[in-house]
Structures are given as C-alpha cells and as structure tokens.
Design a protein around this motif. Structure first.
Motif, short mmCIF file in Angstrom:
data_model
loop_
_atom_site.label_atom_id
_atom_site.label_comp_id
_atom_site.label_asym_id
_atom_site.label_seq_id
_atom_site.Cartn_x
_atom_site.Cartn_y
_atom_site.Cartn_z
N ALA A 117 -5.33 -3.22 -3.44
CA ALA A 117 -5.19 -1.98 -2.68
C ALA A 117 -6.26 -0.99 -3.11
O ALA A 117 -6.73 -1.00 -4.25
CB ALA A 117 -3.80 -1.37 -2.88
N GLY A 118 -6.63 -0.10 -2.17
CA GLY A 118 -7.63 0.92 -2.46
C GLY A 118 -8.00 1.66 -1.21
O GLY A 118 -7.27 1.63 -0.20
N PRO A 119 -9.13 2.35 -1.22
CA PRO A 119 -9.59 3.08 -0.02
C PRO A 119 -9.75 2.15 1.18
O PRO A 119 -10.07 0.96 1.03
CB PRO A 119 -10.94 3.65 -0.48
CG PRO A 119 -10.86 3.70 -1.97
CD PRO A 119 -10.03 2.53 -2.37
N SER B 159 -4.61 8.86 -9.71
CA SER B 159 -4.99 8.76 -8.30
C SER B 159 -6.45 9.16 -8.18
O SER B 159 -6.86 10.20 -8.70
CB SER B 159 -4.12 9.68 -7.44
OG SER B 159 -4.54 9.65 -6.11
N TYR C 48 -7.18 -1.49 -7.05
CA TYR C 48 -6.01 -1.94 -7.80
C TYR C 48 -5.57 -3.33 -7.36
O TYR C 48 -5.48 -3.60 -6.16
CB TYR C 48 -4.86 -0.94 -7.58
CG TYR C 48 -3.56 -1.29 -8.26
CD1 TYR C 48 -3.34 -0.91 -9.58
CD2 TYR C 48 -2.56 -1.98 -7.60
CE1 TYR C 48 -2.14 -1.22 -10.21
CE2 TYR C 48 -1.37 -2.30 -8.21
CZ TYR C 48 -1.17 -1.90 -9.53
OH TYR C 48 0.02 -2.22 -10.16
N ALA D 194 0.83 -1.21 0.00
CA ALA D 194 0.00 0.00 0.00
C ALA D 194 0.87 1.26 0.00
O ALA D 194 0.58 2.22 -0.72
CB ALA D 194 -0.93 -0.01 1.21
N LEU E 193 -1.46 4.16 -1.71
CA LEU E 193 -2.87 3.92 -1.45
C LEU E 193 -3.07 3.60 0.03
O LEU E 193 -2.16 3.14 0.70
CB LEU E 193 -3.38 2.77 -2.33
CG LEU E 193 -3.42 3.09 -3.84
CD1 LEU E 193 -3.76 1.85 -4.64
CD2 LEU E 193 -4.42 4.20 -4.13
#
Length: 383
Positions: free
Chosen positions: A245-247, A223, A229, A92, A97
C-alpha cells in the motif's frame, strides 16, 4: 556435478547446516500432527491463531463455490476477480493509505516493488538484518546497493549524505523476523525526508500484531507520502500472499511495472476471500492481541532467571541465542523428544545459531508452561 552436490551436502551435514522438511499431517495450530506424533507447535508464524479459523475456512469455501478454484490468468488479463479487488480496497482503508496491490507472496512483493521503482543510477539502503527477499530484490534492481549495520542510524545518515543518486530508497523490515526487535521507523522516516528518499517498510511480522492490528505504521503513528508499506498474509492473517500500500501513483506504477505482479497467475480467489475475512477479525477482535501479549510476558518472565540468552523482543518472535549450530540442533531435538516443536535456525539464515520460539494468541497458559518446564529441565545440558 552430481558428485560435487553430494560432497556439498555431506559438508553441510558435518557442519550441522543440512536442512530437511517435516510433513505436517493436518491443519496448523498450537498442536500439530507430524510423522504420526502430536506435538506442541512453537514454530508457526500464525500469531493470531487464524490459519484454521472457522470463519476463514467458511469464506474460502464459499468463494470456491462461487468463483471456482483457479483465477485462470494474470491480474491484467482476466484473473483479477472481485475478492482480489475487495481485499486490496479493504487493506488500504484499514491502513488509511490511498491504494493497495496484491502479490502472490511477500517474496514476490519485495522483488516486484524494488525492481519496479529502482534501476541503474539509483541507490537503495538496507539494514544488514533484512529478510533475504529484500536483499535479493535490491541486488536484482541493479541500483547501488548499500547496507548499514542493524538499526545504525548514524551509519545510514552518512551513506545518505554522500549519495548523489537520482532516486533513493531505504528498505527495512519493521519487525526483524529472526530477532523479533523493531526498526526505529520514526527516525528512519525523518532521514528519508531529510535526504529526499523513500522509506519501504516490510511489515510481515508486525501487521495484525502491532498498532491495534494495523501494523507498525500505526504502532509508531506514522503517515507520509514517502512511505511504501508491505504486509504479508501468511503470518498473523493466517493465509498466504501479500499486499503493498502507498500513494496512488506508486500503486498504479507497480500495477504496470512490477513484473512479479504482472507476469504470474493471480492468486486463488478463495485465498483473497479468506484474507478479507481475517482483516475483519483483526480490525474488530482486540482480545486475540491481548492474549498474545499475555503469552509473551509469560515466556519472558519464566526464563528471566535462567541462563538462556533471550533477545530483547516485544513481539511473538522470542529467540534464544546459542553457541553453535550443533547446540541449537541438540536442544531442538531434545525438545522434539519431549513433544515440543521449536525451530533451530542456523547460519547463513542468521549470523548466530538460535532457537526461534514463536508464540500465538491460540497458545494456552498451560501450553507455554509446558515449554518453559522443558527448557528449564534442559538448561543444565546446554550450560
């Protein structure tokens, strides 16, 4: 049933579509031992030559000494060990991220992510050349599954404009595994933002290679909180498994709802330790990517004046299109007889038969020259 299966296998053989495995008797590398022979290897997705790197072997060995071989349980029970946690955090951070989650494979990750985020009443939009795991995930999600022609942004926009679903997701490969070309991620993200959709990017073949190693999002400078991702660890990273990966809210939701992450034993801690070592190499060693680009340029320049139909790919995946599955198998066999292993890829994996040449940073100039010499020698036989 056995009689039907035997008849089906015979039919596959007659159509040059029967697949069989070969046994590699040693580590992956640019030269491998197969069936007692030493062959130049242009099949592997080991793009940075890390699959047998001493640093990864050392990291895995030390993890085995400290953590043992098996993780013992699923991540949510007692199988989530320190190397798993460190790998997710480092991945991350490398991408910039908020959070990441590990999966046993890229296939498991795609199934887990899409089925956890979508259901009946939702819609998913997928490129027609997406990997099979993405297609399977879309089908299993029970969402409205709509496919658009390869990289056809106008067709995708039309589908999005007509869609009234509660939740919308665009799912694409960042680098297409059989053609080697790139998805137009900036334009896809713009459509996601315009039509209130998410963009899910499977970067199995871009991570470690593009964007100074950080993958396709870095390559395009993207972004957005709408991005999710995925990178697999079995290609440029040299190991096995996958990371998404992400929020933070997305990753926490997947940790609670992605069935392929919840209901399976956690990966070997040694596997995570080796991947963590690979991430450090990817972040610090730009020379490997430079070497890889040199070998890509060498191959493309060497075939430029030939009659081979080489697809327009800037990546380590360099496919040569052929007229039939029979022709692909015959050319692959002729190369095999010359001590060179290149995969013949045929329908239904791809719409048209091809040789799929894959290059590695570990390939020497002389090794690629040997492949070029053999291909040019065989050129007249496939004209």
């Amino acid at each position: 049933m056995l009689a039907e299966l035997e008849a089906g296998l015979a039919e596959l053989s007659e159509q040059y579509l029967l697949r069989q495995r070969r046994v590699v008797q040693g580590p992956q590398g640019t030269r491998v031992q197969v069936d007692g022979r030493s062959l130049l290897n242009f099949c592997s997705n080991d793009y940075l030559g890390l699959a047998n790197d001493a640093r990864l072997r050392s990291a895995a060995s030390m993890a085995i000494v400290h953590y043992g071989v098996g993780s013992g349980a699923s991540h949510l029970v007692c199988g989530h060990q320190l190397p798993h946690e460190q790998l997710e955090a480092r991945f991350a951070a490398l991408l910039g991220l908020p959070a990441a989650l590990g999966f046993g494979s890229g296939y498991m990750a795609n199934l887990g992510v899409i089925t956890a985020l979508l259901g009946r009443g939702d819609a998913v939009f997928a490129d027609k050349l997406n990997h099979a795991s993405l297609n399977d995930a879309c089908l299993l999600s029970r969402a409205d599954f709509q496919r658009f022609a390869h990289n056809d942004l106008a067709a995708l926009e039309g589908l999005l404009a007509r869609c009234t679903a509660r939740r919308k997701l665009i799912a694409v490969d960042a680098v297409y595994s059989m053609d080697g070309d790139l998805a137009p991620l900036p334009a896809l993200l713009a459509l996601a933002e315009r039509y209130d959709a998410w963009l899910y990017v499977d970067d199995a073949h871009g991570f470690g290679v593009l964007g100074e190693g950080r993958g396709s999002l870095a390559h395009w400078g993207l972004s957005s909180p709408r991005l999710i991702y995925l990178a697999t660890l079995g290609k440029a990273v040299g190991g096995a498994g996958a990371l998404v990966a992400g929020p933070q809210a997305v990753i926490s939701w997947l940790q609670n709802k992605a069935r392929t992450a919840i209901y399976t034993t956690a990966a070997l801690p040694a596997q995570a330790a080796a991947a963590l070592a690979a991430l450090e190499i990817i972040a610090s060693d730009a020379g490997r990517r430079s070497q890889l680009q040199a070998r890509i340029a060498q191959l493309r320049t060497g075939l430029a004046a030939s009659s081979y139909r080489l697809l327009d790919s800037p990546t380590p995946i360099q496919p040569i299109l052929l007229d039939s599955s029979a022709q692909a198998l015959q050319l692959a066999q002729a190369l095999w007889q010359r001590g060179i292993w290149v995969a013949a890829i045929r329908p239904p994996t791809v719409p048209s038969a091809r040789l799929r040449i894959t290059l590695s940073a570990a390939h020497s100039e002389a090794e690629v020259a040997s492949l070029l010499a053999a291909l040019l020698e065989l050129e007249r036989d496939i004209a």
